[in-house]
Design a protein around this motif. Structure first.
Motif, short mmCIF file in Angstrom:
data_model
loop_
_atom_site.label_atom_id
_atom_site.label_comp_id
_atom_site.label_asym_id
_atom_site.label_seq_id
_atom_site.Cartn_x
_atom_site.Cartn_y
_atom_site.Cartn_z
N ALA A 73 -100.70 77.83 -25.73
CA ALA A 73 -100.91 77.86 -27.18
C ALA A 73 -102.37 77.60 -27.52
O ALA A 73 -102.93 78.26 -28.40
CB ALA A 73 -100.01 76.83 -27.87
N GLN A 74 -103.00 76.66 -26.82
CA GLN A 74 -104.41 76.38 -27.09
C GLN A 74 -105.29 77.55 -26.69
O GLN A 74 -106.25 77.89 -27.39
CB GLN A 74 -104.85 75.10 -26.38
CG GLN A 74 -106.29 74.74 -26.74
CD GLN A 74 -106.63 73.33 -26.40
OE1 GLN A 74 -105.80 72.44 -26.49
NE2 GLN A 74 -107.86 73.10 -26.00
N MET A 75 -105.00 78.20 -25.59
CA MET A 75 -105.80 79.36 -25.16
C MET A 75 -105.59 80.53 -26.13
O MET A 75 -106.53 81.26 -26.44
CB MET A 75 -105.44 79.76 -23.74
CG MET A 75 -105.81 78.72 -22.67
SD MET A 75 -107.59 78.35 -22.58
CE MET A 75 -107.70 76.81 -23.50
N HIS A 76 -104.37 80.68 -26.66
CA HIS A 76 -104.11 81.70 -27.68
C HIS A 76 -104.95 81.40 -28.92
O HIS A 76 -105.54 82.31 -29.52
CB HIS A 76 -102.62 81.73 -28.04
CG HIS A 76 -102.32 82.54 -29.25
ND1 HIS A 76 -102.32 83.92 -29.25
CD2 HIS A 76 -102.05 82.16 -30.52
CE1 HIS A 76 -102.06 84.35 -30.46
NE2 HIS A 76 -101.88 83.31 -31.26
N ARG A 77 -104.99 80.14 -29.29
CA ARG A 77 -105.79 79.73 -30.45
C ARG A 77 -107.26 80.08 -30.25
O ARG A 77 -107.90 80.66 -31.13
CB ARG A 77 -105.63 78.21 -30.64
CG ARG A 77 -106.52 77.62 -31.68
CD ARG A 77 -106.33 76.12 -31.71
NE ARG A 77 -107.44 75.47 -32.37
CZ ARG A 77 -107.80 74.22 -32.14
NH1 ARG A 77 -107.11 73.46 -31.31
NH2 ARG A 77 -108.82 73.72 -32.76
N ALA A 78 -107.81 79.77 -29.08
CA ALA A 78 -109.22 80.07 -28.81
C ALA A 78 -109.46 81.57 -28.86
O ALA A 78 -110.47 82.03 -29.40
CB ALA A 78 -109.63 79.49 -27.45
N ASP A 79 -108.53 82.34 -28.30
CA ASP A 79 -108.66 83.79 -28.31
C ASP A 79 -108.63 84.34 -29.73
O ASP A 79 -109.41 85.22 -30.08
CB ASP A 79 -107.57 84.43 -27.45
CG ASP A 79 -107.77 85.92 -27.29
OD1 ASP A 79 -108.87 86.33 -26.87
OD2 ASP A 79 -106.84 86.67 -27.62
N LEU A 80 -107.75 83.80 -30.55
CA LEU A 80 -107.67 84.25 -31.95
C LEU A 80 -108.97 83.94 -32.69
O LEU A 80 -109.50 84.79 -33.41
CB LEU A 80 -106.48 83.59 -32.65
CG LEU A 80 -106.22 84.03 -34.08
CD1 LEU A 80 -105.93 85.53 -34.15
CD2 LEU A 80 -105.06 83.23 -34.67
#
Length: 182
Positions: A73-80
């Motif tokens: 979820a945190q990596m998705h957040r950074a990607d977004l």
């Protein structure tokens, strides 16, 4: 803690709460500019996967599965945030937060490169406040949409003092030096 800001249910599992918090933060960061003060750790969006795993692992309240979900979820957040180019984000880190060795040397090198890659994006600015600069605020915070938030490894919550925090952030930003571009 503001249950409205975090979606936290007192009976919910901490891992589920963290995943929900990361998704809510991602939506917020993708829709509103933010100023982020990071005195102790690199901000979540600026964390490489291995660095983020070390930070989240400190919480010690997660199963391996929960930790993996929270990390995704945190990596998705950074990607977004990386892909949302029209929403500026500013991150002021202390020298300590930027260079604190939380992981092995090779992973720390990757972490520093990751910050540099994020700082090279047009909509993300990173400054490092030198060790000799007087710090007016020791706690991390984000000012976004006229509100002040605190993010910790286990989630985030709204706190009072947005106007003062915005002024403090500007002082810290002015004292900082731009992250070197790769």
């Amino acid at each position: 803690m503001s249950s409205t800001a975090t979606g936290h249910d007192q009976d919910s599992d901490p891992g589920d709460h963290l995943v929900r918090s990361q998704h809510m933060l991602a939506r917020s960061e993708a829709s509103q500019p933010g100023d982020h003060w990071c005195p102790l750790l690199a901000a979540g969006v600026l964390q490489s996967r291995e660095y983020a795993a070390a930070v989240l692992g400190w919480c010690a309240v997660f199963t391996a599965h929960q930790l993996a979900e929270a990390l995704d979820a945190q990596m998705h957040r950074a990607d977004l945030v990386r892909r949302t180019t029209g929403v500026p984000q500013r991150y002021a880190l202390t020298h300590y937060a930027a260079h604190r060795p939380l992981v092995a040397d090779a992973a720390m090198d990757a972490q520093l490169r990751h910050i540099g890659e994020m700082a090279a994006l047009d909509h993300i600015q990173v400054r490092v406040v030198p060790a000799h600069a007087p710090l007016a605020w020791a706690s991390p915070f984000t000012v976004r949409g006229g509100r002040k938030y605190m993010e910790v490894p286990g989630g985030w919550f709204a706190v009072p003092g947005a106007e003062r925090a915005a002024g403090v952030f500007e002082e810290l930003w002015a004292a900082g030096e731009p992250w070197p571009r790769p």
